[in-house]
Enzyme design. Structure first.
Site, short mmCIF file in Angstrom:
data_model
loop_
_atom_site.label_atom_id
_atom_site.label_comp_id
_atom_site.label_asym_id
_atom_site.label_seq_id
_atom_site.Cartn_x
_atom_site.Cartn_y
_atom_site.Cartn_z
N ASP A 285 31.18 50.95 57.05
CA ASP A 285 31.20 49.52 56.70
C ASP A 285 29.88 49.19 56.02
O ASP A 285 29.01 50.06 55.90
CB ASP A 285 31.38 48.67 57.97
CG ASP A 285 32.14 47.37 57.71
OD1 ASP A 285 31.71 46.61 56.82
OD2 ASP A 285 33.15 47.11 58.39
N ASP B 269 29.58 51.56 51.02
CA ASP B 269 30.15 50.65 50.05
C ASP B 269 31.33 51.36 49.40
O ASP B 269 31.16 52.28 48.61
CB ASP B 269 29.10 50.28 49.00
CG ASP B 269 29.66 49.46 47.85
OD1 ASP B 269 30.85 49.10 47.89
OD2 ASP B 269 28.90 49.18 46.89
N VAL B 270 32.55 50.92 49.73
CA VAL B 270 33.74 51.65 49.28
C VAL B 270 33.98 51.54 47.78
O VAL B 270 34.80 52.27 47.23
CB VAL B 270 35.01 51.20 50.03
CG1 VAL B 270 34.90 51.50 51.51
CG2 VAL B 270 35.31 49.72 49.78
N TYR C 173 44.84 38.37 45.35
CA TYR C 173 44.99 39.18 46.55
C TYR C 173 46.32 39.94 46.53
O TYR C 173 46.38 41.13 46.83
CB TYR C 173 44.91 38.27 47.79
CG TYR C 173 44.90 39.01 49.10
CD1 TYR C 173 43.81 39.79 49.48
CD2 TYR C 173 45.97 38.90 49.98
CE1 TYR C 173 43.79 40.45 50.70
CE2 TYR C 173 45.97 39.55 51.20
CZ TYR C 173 44.88 40.33 51.55
OH TYR C 173 44.88 40.99 52.76
N LYS D 180 47.00 44.07 46.77
CA LYS D 180 47.77 44.66 47.86
C LYS D 180 49.09 45.26 47.37
O LYS D 180 49.59 46.24 47.93
CB LYS D 180 48.00 43.63 48.97
CG LYS D 180 46.71 43.23 49.69
CD LYS D 180 45.98 44.44 50.25
CE LYS D 180 44.76 44.06 51.07
NZ LYS D 180 44.08 45.25 51.65
N THR E 111 42.01 37.86 62.19
CA THR E 111 40.88 38.63 61.67
C THR E 111 40.00 37.72 60.80
O THR E 111 40.45 36.67 60.34
CB THR E 111 41.35 39.82 60.80
OG1 THR E 111 41.92 39.31 59.59
CG2 THR E 111 42.36 40.68 61.52
#
Length: 266
Positions: free
Chosen positions: A38, A64-65, A157, A161, A194
């Site tokens: 993370d 950092d993805v 978004y 996804k 979340t």
């Protein structure tokens, strides 16, 4: 049933909080050594401490993805420390709500970088280590109900996804053709308690597929939009991830596991 992923090594991105933390804790509880990554260092350390306190094994790496160099480094560390990788949970993601006509290109691209590029880079750099390990593996990409249905004020978004959903299927077929034993599936949460909702609540309209946000609380949103009448918890998603990570789902690849209380079919 205990020890469902005993002896496995798992990498969970975005594992410091929310669904990622629940997945890390659940996999560790069932016997996996979990590498939590993370950019939230303090929360990442807390997650690892909680896993250790419960008798599990875990470590934290800053990650950092969106950076290919970071992915190369993380996978190299996993190989150096553990010699293998069996489970990848591409969970890291952000949610930016608001009208597509008001969204800046910078925000659209930032969301794409985390939610899509991060998954691509994870697959690109982690699957070769799974193949090298020789026992196949399980890749679980976190999509969303927003990857199945469109919703007003969630266009950016939904785009990310939805991309994760079809990317998952294509990679699953590529691995199946290679007969490498690597299974690739996506998970599609609905309204789950979340932190991601902090940037979405108040941006989508009542009755939309992604869930209404006019009510003041997530509970009120779920009561209005979800057929079961209540919100989900991170643990509900973690249980699905555990199943996909375990041998119980050995004949499942290219699938989408929807965990949404019926929201997507209403």
């Amino acid at each position: 049933m205990a020890g469902r992923v005993e002896g496995k090594v798992a990498l969970v991105t975005g594992g410091a909080s929310g669904i990622g933390r629940a997945c890390a804790e659940r996999l560790a509880q069932e016997g996996a050594v979990v590498v939590v990554t993370d950019v939230q260092d303090a929360k990442g350390a807390e997650t690892v401490e909680a896993i250790a306190a419960a008798g599990g094994k875990a470590e934290y790496l800053r990650h950092d993805v969106t950076s290919e160099d970071a992915w190369i480094g993380v996978v190299a560390q996993v190989e150096a420390r553990h010699g293998r990788l069996d489970i990848l949970v591409n969970n890291a993601g952000i949610g930016l709500g608001g009208s597509v006509f008001d969204m800046s290109l910078a925000d659209f691209q930032r969301q794409t970088a985390v939610n899509v590029d991060g998954v691509f880079l994870g697959v690109k750099h982690a699957i070769p280590l799974m193949r090298k390990s020789g026992d196949g593996g399980s890749v679980i990409n976190m999509s969303s109900v927003a990857g199945l249905k469109g919703a007003p004020n969630l266009a950016g978004y939904c785009a990310t996804k939805g991309a994760v959903r079809l990317f998952t299927k294509a990679v699953a077929m590529e691995c199946a053709n290679a007969k490498d034993g690597v299974r690739v599936n996506s998970v599609h949460p609905g309204i789950i308690e979340t932190p991601i909702w902090d940037t979405i609540v108040g941006t989508v309209e009542p009755g939309s597929n992604a869930g209404p946000a006019r009510p003041a609380t997530l509970d009120a949103m779920a009561e209005m939009a979800v057929p079961l009448g209540f919100k989900g918890l991170p643990g509900d998603i973690a249980d699905g991830v555990l199943w996909l990570a375990s041998a119980e789902s050995r004949y499942v690849t290219g699938a989408e596991l929807v965990i949404d209380g019926g929201l997507s079919v209403r």
